[in-house]
Design a protein around this motif. Structure first.
Motif, PDB file in Angstrom:
ATOM      1  N   ASP A 157       0.825  -1.209   0.000  1.00  0.00           N
ATOM      2  CA  ASP A 157       0.000   0.000   0.000  1.00  0.00           C
ATOM      3  C   ASP A 157       0.861   1.263   0.000  1.00  0.00           C
ATOM      4  OD1 ASP A 157      -2.313  -1.427  -0.101  1.00  0.00           O
ATOM      5  OD2 ASP A 157      -2.664  -1.423   2.061  1.00  0.00           O
ATOM      6  N   LEU A 158       1.967   1.223   0.751  1.00  0.00           N
ATOM      7  CA  LEU A 158       2.839   2.399   0.797  1.00  0.00           C
ATOM      8  C   LEU A 158       3.549   2.615  -0.534  1.00  0.00           C
ATOM      9  CD1 LEU A 158       4.232   2.023   4.407  1.00  0.00           C
ATOM     10  CD2 LEU A 158       3.001   4.016   3.517  1.00  0.00           C
ATOM     11  N   TRP A 159       3.895   1.522  -1.170  1.00  0.00           N
ATOM     12  CA  TRP A 159       4.515   1.607  -2.500  1.00  0.00           C
ATOM     13  C   TRP A 159       3.550   2.285  -3.480  1.00  0.00           C
ATOM     14  CZ3 TRP A 159       2.637  -2.091  -6.397  1.00  0.00           C
ATOM     15  CH2 TRP A 159       3.279  -1.976  -7.619  1.00  0.00           C
ATOM     16  N   PHE A 160       2.312   1.834  -3.469  1.00  0.00           N
ATOM     17  CA  PHE A 160       1.271   2.377  -4.349  1.00  0.00           C
ATOM     18  C   PHE A 160       1.039   3.861  -4.032  1.00  0.00           C
ATOM     19  CE2 PHE A 160      -2.850   1.722  -6.594  1.00  0.00           C
ATOM     20  CZ  PHE A 160      -2.448   0.778  -7.516  1.00  0.00           C
ATOM     21  N   PHE A 161       0.912   4.132  -2.729  1.00  0.00           N
ATOM     22  CA  PHE A 161       0.658   5.497  -2.248  1.00  0.00           C
ATOM     23  C   PHE A 161       1.768   6.455  -2.694  1.00  0.00           C
ATOM     24  CE2 PHE A 161       1.595   8.339   1.512  1.00  0.00           C
ATOM     25  CZ  PHE A 161       0.600   9.277   1.251  1.00  0.00           C
ATOM     26  N   ASN A 162       3.020   6.024  -2.510  1.00  0.00           N
ATOM     27  CA  ASN A 162       4.138   6.910  -2.850  1.00  0.00           C
ATOM     28  C   ASN A 162       4.181   7.246  -4.334  1.00  0.00           C
ATOM     29  OD1 ASN A 162       5.178   7.471  -0.312  1.00  0.00           O
ATOM     30  ND2 ASN A 162       6.247   5.499  -0.234  1.00  0.00           N
ATOM     31  N   PHE A 187      -1.881   6.466 -14.688  1.00  0.00           N
ATOM     32  CA  PHE A 187      -1.457   5.289 -13.919  1.00  0.00           C
ATOM     33  C   PHE A 187      -1.832   3.965 -14.578  1.00  0.00           C
ATOM     34  CE2 PHE A 187      -1.676   8.654 -10.672  1.00  0.00           C
ATOM     35  CZ  PHE A 187      -0.340   8.638 -10.307  1.00  0.00           C
ATOM     36  N   SER A 188      -2.040   3.999 -15.890  1.00  0.00           N
ATOM     37  CA  SER A 188      -2.418   2.748 -16.573  1.00  0.00           C
ATOM     38  C   SER A 188      -1.293   1.712 -16.424  1.00  0.00           C
ATOM     39  CB  SER A 188      -2.737   2.997 -18.036  1.00  0.00           C
ATOM     40  OG  SER A 188      -1.593   3.512 -18.662  1.00  0.00           O
ATOM     41  N   GLY A 189      -0.065   2.198 -16.269  1.00  0.00           N
ATOM     42  CA  GLY A 189       1.086   1.310 -16.072  1.00  0.00           C
ATOM     43  C   GLY A 189       1.005   0.545 -14.764  1.00  0.00           C
ATOM     44  N   LEU A 190       0.125   0.986 -13.859  1.00  0.00           N
ATOM     45  CA  LEU A 190      -0.051   0.276 -12.576  1.00  0.00           C
ATOM     46  C   LEU A 190      -1.229  -0.691 -12.654  1.00  0.00           C
ATOM     47  CD1 LEU A 190       0.343   2.947  -9.731  1.00  0.00           C
ATOM     48  CD2 LEU A 190       1.756   0.938 -10.111  1.00  0.00           C
ATOM     49  N   GLY A 191      -1.739  -0.881 -13.856  1.00  0.00           N
ATOM     50  CA  GLY A 191      -2.870  -1.799 -14.033  1.00  0.00           C
ATOM     51  C   GLY A 191      -4.187  -1.203 -13.554  1.00  0.00           C
ATOM     52  N   VAL A 192      -4.216   0.151 -13.446  1.00  0.00           N
ATOM     53  CA  VAL A 192      -5.434   0.820 -12.954  1.00  0.00           C
ATOM     54  C   VAL A 192      -6.371   1.092 -14.127  1.00  0.00           C
ATOM     55  CG1 VAL A 192      -6.278   2.988 -11.975  1.00  0.00           C
ATOM     56  CG2 VAL A 192      -4.291   1.856 -10.970  1.00  0.00           C
ATOM     57  N   ARG A 193      -7.652   0.763 -13.945  1.00  0.00           N
ATOM     58  CA  ARG A 193      -8.639   1.038 -14.992  1.00  0.00           C
ATOM     59  C   ARG A 193      -9.678   2.038 -14.494  1.00  0.00           C
ATOM     60  NH1 ARG A 193      -8.688  -4.625 -15.734  1.00  0.00           N
ATOM     61  NH2 ARG A 193     -10.860  -4.713 -15.078  1.00  0.00           N
ATOM     62  N   LEU A 239      -7.762   2.001  -3.856  1.00  0.00           N
ATOM     63  CA  LEU A 239      -7.511   1.746  -5.278  1.00  0.00           C
ATOM     64  C   LEU A 239      -6.616   0.518  -5.454  1.00  0.00           C
ATOM     65  CD1 LEU A 239      -8.052   2.883  -8.084  1.00  0.00           C
ATOM     66  CD2 LEU A 239      -5.962   4.223  -7.885  1.00  0.00           C
ATOM     67  N   ARG A 240      -5.664   0.361  -4.582  1.00  0.00           N
ATOM     68  CA  ARG A 240      -4.797  -0.832  -4.641  1.00  0.00           C
ATOM     69  C   ARG A 240      -5.610  -2.101  -4.386  1.00  0.00           C
ATOM     70  NH1 ARG A 240      -4.279  -5.105  -2.209  1.00  0.00           N
ATOM     71  NH2 ARG A 240      -4.051  -4.163  -0.155  1.00  0.00           N
TER      72      ARG A 240
END
Ligand SMILES: Nc1nc2c(ncn2[C@@H]2O[C@H](COP(=O)(O)OP(=O)(O)OP(=O)(O)O)[C@@H](O)[C@H]2O)c(=O)[nH]1
Ligand SMILES: [Mg+2]
Length: 395
Positions: free
Chosen positions: A141-146, A174-180, A210-211
């Motif tokens: 979660d912290l990785w995502f948050f940062n 943030f599509s590179g994070l697999g976010v849709r 979101l994560r």
């Protein structure tokens, strides 16, 4: 579709990966064996429709074993994560970038409690296994948050200045994070606060939500073959009643798949039994008897295939659809019977299926037929698991 394997050092991530892909990536009883990510192909397993239609499959994009269809998916095993990795401890969490596109994560924990949070080896039962679940999810979660925090102010300025749609712009960024888009929309409704009034805590809550939506985690309680793990499994389930926790022996699955490949036994991944094919050494028999008694009889399977199936079908809610060109023989134009099995989202339409096969097919889409009923389906029909579909199109 990608599955990421995460966990602290020495939990058995690479063993899980090797079992799931039948690879030979290095496994050892010390932390940080894996530094570079291992990338491979595993298979999700579903009942094939061939038995129902009374045909013999000749699959192209997948395989069919004893009436089970195995559909390939990418799986990635990364380096172990330690507490405060986001501050650079251990190997830091830079390697999490290897799983940034993962749709779902399998968190491999050492359910025997014989490794601490750094992966150092102790006597089984000496480490509180519930700690792993908490610290690992927090690090992710912290990785995502940062990552989100780094761009947040700029994003707000940009959408305000240019009057852009937040969901669209954010997703693009943030599509590179697999976010849709649907993930972002859902996270926003859950947070119920105006993005312009987010303080640091709100932003963390938003990133965490979101994560959870875009990268859900299931737990593989590994090393279940060690006695004390049974007790720890109960503790885990009691402590985290809302989480998916699956008992796993990655080592047992690896042995079974390897012996199957060597034709010592016949074993279909995920099954609760195997068949011995020839006279085996005393040592092999001892190993197999142990697996049969302590894992297969007790837990119904080694758990590796279950993790992959639960991740794909229960968590991501994918369905399997079989496109064919000839509605009578169920073949493609080369005569392959039920050649392809595609994993689709549960609300996908025949047009989505056409796109998946080829964009030309989608552009020239005329109609789709349900092979079972021979009925014409609308473009908007919601495909169901196990549908066999013929698409009519003009080029
Ligand atoms: N008893 C038992 N041991 C296991 C199992 N899975 C893995 N191990 C052992 O646990 C140790 C660590 O396994 P790895 O697969 O290298 O663990 P890892 O999580 O990839 O470790 P790092 O790459 O160092 O982060 C090895 O000694 C494995 O043989 C299991 O299901 N049962
Ligand atoms: Mg490893």
């Amino acid at each position: 579709m990608e599955i990421g394997i995460v966990g602290k050092p020495n939990a058995g991530k690479t063993t899980f990966f090797n079992a799931a892909t039948l690879s030979n990536a290095t496994v050892a009883n010390y932390p940080f064996t894996t530094i570079e990510a291992n990338v491979g192909i595993t298979f999700v397993k579903t009942k094939c429709v061939c038995r129902e239609f009374g045909v013999k499959c000749s699959p192209k994009n997948s395989k069919c074993i004893n009436g089970y269809r195995f559909i390939p998916i990418k799986i990635i095993d990364v380096a172990g994560l330690v507490p405060d990795a986001h501050k650079g401890r251990g190997l830091g969490n830079k390697f999490l970038d290897d799983i940034r596109k993962a749709d779902v994560l399998i968190h491999v924990i050492d359910a025997s409690g014989s490794t601490d949070e750094e992966g150092r080896v102790y006597k089984p039962g000496s480490y509180d296994v519930t700690k792993d679940v908490i610290f690992l999810e927090r690090e992710i979660d912290l990785w995502f948050f940062n990552i989100i925090k780094k761009h947040w102010e700029k994003i707000l300025r940009k959408i305000k200045g240019e009057n852009l749609d937040f969901v669209k712009y954010f997703t693009e960024k943030f599509s590179g994070l697999g976010v849709r888009e649907e993930h972002v929309r859902k996270a926003l409704t859950m947070i119920k606060k105006d993005i312009y009034n987010f303080d640091e805590n709100d932003l963390f809550e938003f990133s965490k939500t979101l994560r959870e939506i875009s990268k859900p985690i299931i737990i593989a309680a590994n090393k279940i073959d060690i006695d004390i793990s049974e007790e720890n499994l109960k503790i885990l389930k009691k402590r985290f009643p809302d989480k998916i926790i699956i008992p796993v022996s990655a080592l047992a699955e690896y042995v079974l798949r390897k012996y199957d490949k060597e034709r010592k036994i016949e074993y279909i991944p995920g099954e609760s039994s195997f068949k011995i094919l020839k006279k085996l050494s005393e040592k092999d028999m001892k190993i197999l008897n142990f697996i049969e008694k302590n894992i297969l009889k007790k837990y119904k399977s080694t758990g590796v295939q279950d993790c992959i199936n639960v991740a794909v079908f229960d968590v991501l809610k994918k369905i399997v659809v079989y496109p064919v060109e000839n509605e009578n023989s169920l073949t493609d134009k080369h005569g392959n019977v039920l050649p392809d099995a595609f994993l689709m989202n549960k609300d996908a339409t025949p047009l989505d299926l056409a796109y998946k096969i080829h964009s030309d097919l989608a552009k020239g889409f005329i109609a789709a037929i349900d092979i079972r009923t021979k009925k014409r389906l609308s473009k908007e029909y919601k495909l169901k698991d196990g549908d066999v579909i013929k698409i009519y199109f003009k080029l």
